[in-house]
Enzyme design. Structure first.
Site, PDB file in Angstrom:
ATOM      1  N   TYR A 149       0.838  -1.208   0.000  1.00 50.51           N
ATOM      2  CA  TYR A 149       0.000   0.000   0.000  1.00 50.51           C
ATOM      3  C   TYR A 149       0.869   1.253   0.000  1.00 50.51           C
ATOM      4  O   TYR A 149       1.571   1.525   0.967  1.00 50.51           O
ATOM      5  CB  TYR A 149      -0.900  -0.024   1.233  1.00 50.51           C
ATOM      6  CG  TYR A 149      -1.960   1.038   1.326  1.00 50.51           C
ATOM      7  CD1 TYR A 149      -2.258   1.888   0.271  1.00 50.51           C
ATOM      8  CD2 TYR A 149      -2.695   1.172   2.506  1.00 50.51           C
ATOM      9  CE1 TYR A 149      -3.243   2.855   0.383  1.00 50.51           C
ATOM     10  CE2 TYR A 149      -3.694   2.121   2.627  1.00 50.51           C
ATOM     11  CZ  TYR A 149      -3.967   2.963   1.568  1.00 50.51           C
ATOM     12  OH  TYR A 149      -4.954   3.918   1.694  1.00 50.51           O
ATOM     13  N   LYS A 177      -1.519  -1.391  -3.989  1.00 55.52           N
ATOM     14  CA  LYS A 177      -2.566  -0.372  -3.946  1.00 55.52           C
ATOM     15  C   LYS A 177      -1.864   0.976  -4.009  1.00 55.52           C
ATOM     16  O   LYS A 177      -1.145   1.353  -3.091  1.00 55.52           O
ATOM     17  CB  LYS A 177      -3.394  -0.499  -2.673  1.00 55.52           C
ATOM     18  CG  LYS A 177      -4.438   0.609  -2.502  1.00 55.52           C
ATOM     19  CD  LYS A 177      -5.146   0.497  -1.165  1.00 55.52           C
ATOM     20  CE  LYS A 177      -6.124   1.651  -0.955  1.00 55.52           C
ATOM     21  NZ  LYS A 177      -6.773   1.601   0.385  1.00 55.52           N
TER      22      LYS A 177
END
Length: 314
Positions: A149, A177
């Protein structure tokens, strides 16, 4: 089949399962008026997402994961696991204390989850060597596929490309992400890390990133519009995106007018998905509820999105 081959086959099957999921909902954590977790509503929200075909990401920033105690975090994951849903579950790994995060992964390895979301450590701003060590340790501890992330607005740094190159070949490193909000940054990761599936962490960006190879979306908006967001992502990935920009840009503007997940929790309360718009301090629903213009903008976009969904299905 020996144990090593069996483990490799199982890992491949897990990655195949999560890789089929184009939309993950970064699920909010519903709370009662006194601030306790509302587990009855949590079950309803998780089932609603599963019925829409959306993967579920638990305990991220939208889920106020770091505002919950370790006992509450585990209870949230166990609650959703107990539902035996047909969609994959992803659990967030956040903070900056590596032993604690390794222990958290060890706990969750024994639960019926599908993946982890490994967050860049907050506050510390580590360099290339430190970040490579951080992610490598977490990846090694995991028994499930992991999504890295990148969220510089909360962690303070973009994950260096060199770090992603260092870890992308790890057997548990499946996806990223990317939530910098910068298209060039997204393209750099996609081009330099071809072994990873790159998901947008920005709701409005996914329709703009088709040519950059976006795999899907980890969404805040899907909390309040599970079916509409599912439809939006499928249309965007199919290249039917020209008419998507204005309304979804407007939706994101409304949902992020103050710190997330304040607006989405308020709107979910107004649309009867949450009993209360309760958040953990220092976040408060008063940022929206004391502002008539903000409330009006949320209700207006809710009407527009629901009308858009009806029209797109006709």
């Amino acid at each position: 089949m020996n144990q090593t081959n069996s483990a490799t086959k199982n890992q491949s099957q897990q990655i195949q399962t999560v890789a089929q999921t184009r939309l993950w909902t970064a699920l909010v954590t519903p709370m009662l008026l006194n601030g306790d977790v509302d587990f009855v509503t949590l079950e309803k929200l998780a089932i609603e997402q599963a019925n829409a075909g959306n993967g579920i990401a638990l305990l991220g920033s939208t889920g106020e994961g770091l505002a919950l105690t370790p006992t509450e975090q585990l209870s949230v994951v166990k609650c959703v696991c107990a539902l035996s849903l047909t969609v994959p579950l992803m659990v967030s790994v956040g903070g900056y204390n590596l032993p604690n995060q390794l222990a958290w992964i060890s706990q969750c390895n024994d639960l019926e989850i599908s993946a982890y979301l490994l967050t860049c450590p907050i506050y510390t701003k580590p360099g290339e060597v430190g970040l490579t060590h951080w992610f490598s340790e977490l990846l090694e501890q995991s028994e499930h596929p992991c999504m890295i992330y990148n969220i510089p607005s909360r962690s303070g740094i973009n994950i260096p490309l060199a770090v992603m190159k260092n870890i992308q070949s790890h057997k548990n490193c499946w996806a990223m992400k990317e939530a910098s909000g910068d298209m060039d940054t997204f393209k750099s990761y996609a081009q330099q890390c071809p072994e990873l599936d790159i998901y947008s962490g920005e709701d409005a960006m996914v329709a703009h990133l088709l040519e950059a190879g976006v795999k899907g979306l980890v969404s805040v908006a899907a909390n309040v519009w599970p079916q509409a967001t599912h439809r939006y992502v499928n249309m965007a990935l199919a290249g039917q995106h020209q008419t998507l920009f204005p309304i979804w840009d407007k939706a994101v503007e409304a949902l992020f007018q103050v710190a997330s997940p304040i607006p989405v929790k308020v709107l979910m309360h107004l649309t009867n998905r949450l009993n209360y718009p309760t958040l953990r301090a220092p976040l408060t629903a008063l940022e929206i509820t004391d502002n008539p213009f903000a409330l009006k903008s949320l209700m207006a976009i809710d009407i527009e999105i629901n009308q858009w969904l009806e029209q797109s299905q006709s």
